[in-house]
Design a protein around this motif. Sequence first.
Motif, mmCIF file in Angstrom:
data_model
loop_
_atom_site.group_PDB
_atom_site.id
_atom_site.type_symbol
_atom_site.label_atom_id
_atom_site.label_comp_id
_atom_site.label_asym_id
_atom_site.label_seq_id
_atom_site.Cartn_x
_atom_site.Cartn_y
_atom_site.Cartn_z
ATOM 1 N N TYR A 96 7.922 -39.196 -17.449
ATOM 2 C CA TYR A 96 8.814 -38.717 -16.884
ATOM 3 C C TYR A 96 8.603 -38.982 -15.303
ATOM 4 N N ALA B 35 10.755 -43.571 -16.173
ATOM 5 C CA ALA B 35 10.189 -43.173 -16.818
ATOM 6 C C ALA B 35 9.316 -44.570 -16.417
ATOM 7 N N TYR C 191 17.149 -41.351 -13.526
ATOM 8 C CA TYR C 191 15.417 -40.514 -14.028
ATOM 9 C C TYR C 191 15.141 -41.510 -14.133
#
Length: 345
Positions: free
Chosen positions: A146, A113, A111
Motif C-alpha cells: 500500500y 495499491a 491512496y
Amino acid sequence: MKDVKEAQIGDTLFLQTEAPVEPLPGFKPAKPMVFAGMFPVDQSEYSGLRSAIERLTLNDSSVTVQKDSSLALGAGWRLGFLGLLHMEVFNQRLEQEHDANVIITAPTVPYKALLSSAKLIKEHGSEEITIVNPAQFPDRSQVSQYLEPVVVGTILAPDDYTGKILSLCASRRGEQRSLLYIDDHRVMMKYTFPLNEIVVDFYDLLKSMSSGYASFDYENAGYEAADLIKMEILLNGRTVEELTTIVHRDRAYTTGKSMCERLKDSIPRQMFEIAVQAAVGSKVIARETIKAYRKNVLAKCYGGDITRKMKLLKRQAEGKKKMRRIGNVDVPKDAFISVLKRKDK
C-alpha cells in the motif's frame, strides 16, 4: 468542443488551417488532494443538486466530479478538492447560493495499491490502482504494498510555542527534516507528513496552540509505502459505509476509539440502546454505548406485591429488545466530518 468542461485552464488554441503552434509552458492541471462523497438529503433533490454543482464547477475548474452511489444515501457524486478549506467553501456556496441541502461524507485522500492478484490486475488493466473511496479498498491478500500520499510541510512560528508544535507534529507521524531560527524569536520547521494526518484538523490545532501566530504551508512529495488497513464503523452491528476510513495500523485503536466517542456525542438517544463499534475486518477494536431513554413504567404502580413491578419491568425490557432489532439509527449530517476531528493535548 461540445462541453465547456473540455476547455482546460492553460490550453493553447490555434486555427486548424494554420500550422500548429508550440503550447505555452508552465501550466499543470490542478491535482485534487481531498475526496469526499456528496449526496442530497432527499433523492427527489438529485437533479437540482446536479445543476447546482455544474454551475459552481464552471468557475471552479479545480473541483473534479464523478458519479457515486451508496446503499444508505442513494445516488450522489464523489468530488475532489484541493484541500479541506476548499471543500468547506464549496459546501457553503452550495447552501447559500443554491439553497442545496447536502450530506458530505468523511473526507479521504487518494491512496495507491500495488496489486498481486492476477485477477485484479486483469480487471483494472494495471498493477497499480488509485483508491479514492475507502469502500473499494482491496484486501491485504490481494496487494503486495500500500502507498499513501506524503507532503513536505513548512511551519513558521514564534519560538515560545516550539515544544507544543513539535509534540503535535510527532503525534501526526511527522518526520523532522530541519529546524532553523530565522531571527531571534521565530523558528522555521520542515516536516514530512502523511497527507491524511494533516488534512482534517491539523491547521486548526496549530493555530489554536500558537495563539494564531503559526503559519503552515505544504507541497506534494509523492507516495511512500505504509501499513494501511480499512476501519469500519458499525451501529448496532450494521456497517455505516459513509464513515469507513483508511488508517495506519499503529493509529487504528486511537482513531477508532476517538470516532466512537464523538459519534456517541453526535447521535441523539433513541428509545433503544445503540452500540457504536469500530472494527478492522471481523475484529472489534473499540466500542461505545448510547444509552436508551427509559420510560417510568412504575409511575402508576402504587404498593402491591413486588411481582407486579417485576412484570412491568420485564415487559419493558422485552419491548426494548424488539425495538433494538428493528430500529433505524439516524446519523446527523454534521457527524460525518466532526467524528474525524481529534483532540490533541
